[in-house]
Write a protein that holds these residues in place. Structure first.
Motif: not given
Length: 351
Positions: A177-193, A208-218
């Motif tokens: 999941v650590h590597s997957l979050v890095r790749l997912l963060s390359l996409f747009r407007e995700l909600t990552i729960v 912080e990486l995901a949030a910094g790239r514009g994704h909603r993190v819960e």
């Protein structure tokens, strides 16, 4: 097939990839799917040797990397476990790396120490692929996960952009999941729960990486809440090998089974797991009562490992452009590509 920017590179982290490179890799993986299924043959890596150095247990990564390299026409030289290497005699990783560099053209390495693969790569002139470094990363797993997810979503008429992604389980130690979050963060407007017990939450830097790239993190410790409305449910097991002492098992709330999906999941949700799933009583991992649920994509996910790793090896060794002209039909018998529990839509569409 246009060249990627990966030729000659070490593959140590998902941070190395951008979306154009992912798209090129996945297009090459699509081309190689018939080779992965034994329907076509290519020999673009004939004569090349891959060193397979696994200092930690593995089934899927080791065997699929080996199969991927051999499907491309290459050969594999193995070493499994510390006890059968000269490291058990006191040899340093740097010395081992320098020695192996004289035998192989590329190395896939797994090690329980997060820094070991980086130390190994620093001492060699040949490409090193991270097959899992402790609780750190597993970039090739993340690539195949994302490829499998893109195919599942395409079948459902969805895209990864804008999706709601639920990551469930041991998110602190789960390198996949650590590597997957890095790749997912390359996409747009995700909600990552992120759904985990409080003591096993996702590392703050990745949030912080995901949030910094514009994704909603819960974040939540309540699976029923976290899974609701998710387009992807990605479960992980408790990484007991990463704990120094006795580990308290997950609560029953973290058992992802038919009852939980019936209560929370979308009818077209995709359920994934990097495997192995822990099927022992009390493990409360991904339940086997989902085996005939068409939303369960775990074996389509593992099948994706061969074409994706083939595409990666071909790109790192600079032969991707040669593949289209090299393909020829296989001549041996192959049964229809479907398993006893596979959903009907899977027939003839493995990988």
């Amino acid at each position: 097939m246009p060249p990627t920017s990966l030729t000659g590179q070490h593959i140590l982290s998902s941070d190395q990839f951008d979306r154009p490179t992912l798209e090129q890799l996945f297009a090459l993986a699509d081309l190689l799917r018939p080779v992965a299924r034994g329907e076509q043959v290519t020999r673009v890596l004939e004569g090349a040797v891959m060193g397979s150095l696994f200092f930690e247990a593995s089934t899927r990564t080791r065997l699929s990397c080996d199969a991927a390299f051999m499907r491309l026409g290459g050969s594999v030289s193995h070493s499994t476990g510390v006890a059968i290497t000269s490291i058990s005699k006191g040899e340093s990783l740097a010395d081992t790396s320098r020695v192996v560099s004289g035998y192989c053209d590329i190395v896939v390495m797994r090690h329980p120490d997060e820094q070991a693969v980086h130390e190994f790569a620093a001492a060699t002139h040949i490409p090193v692929v991270n097959g899992g470094n402790g609780a750190g990363e597993h970039p090739t797993q993340a690539l195949l996960d994302l490829y499998a997810l893109s195919r599942e979503f395409a079948r459902l008429g969805k895209t990864i952009d804008g999706a709601r992604i639920a990551l469930v389980g041991d998110l602190k130690h789960g390198r996949t999941v650590h590597s997957l979050v890095r790749l997912l963060s390359l996409f747009r407007e995700l909600t990552i729960v992120c759904v985990s017990p409080p003591e096993l939450t996702m590392p703050a830097g990745l949030l912080e990486l995901a949030a910094g790239r514009g994704h909603r993190v819960e974040q939540t410790d309540a699976p029923r809440e976290g899974l609701a409305g998710a387009d992807l449910i990605y479960a992980t097991r408790l990484q007991t090998e990463r704990f120094a002492g006795t580990v308290a098992p997950y609560s029953d709330d973290f058992r992802i089974d038919a009852a939980l999906l019936a209560a929370t999941a979308l009818p077209d949700a995709v359920v994934m797991h990097p495997l192995p799933r822990d099927s022992r009583p009390g493990a409360n991992d991904l339940s086997t009562d989902l085996n005939r649920d068409p939303r369960l994509a775990i074996f389509r996910q593992t099948d994706a490992g061969i074409p994706v790793r083939m595409a990666l090896f071909a790109s790192v060794l600079g032969v991707g452009e040669q593949i289209p002209a090299s393909l020829r039909p296989a001549t041996w018998y192959r049964p229809e590509y479907i398993g006893p529990d596979d959903a009907p839509f899977y027939r003839g569409h493995g990988g």
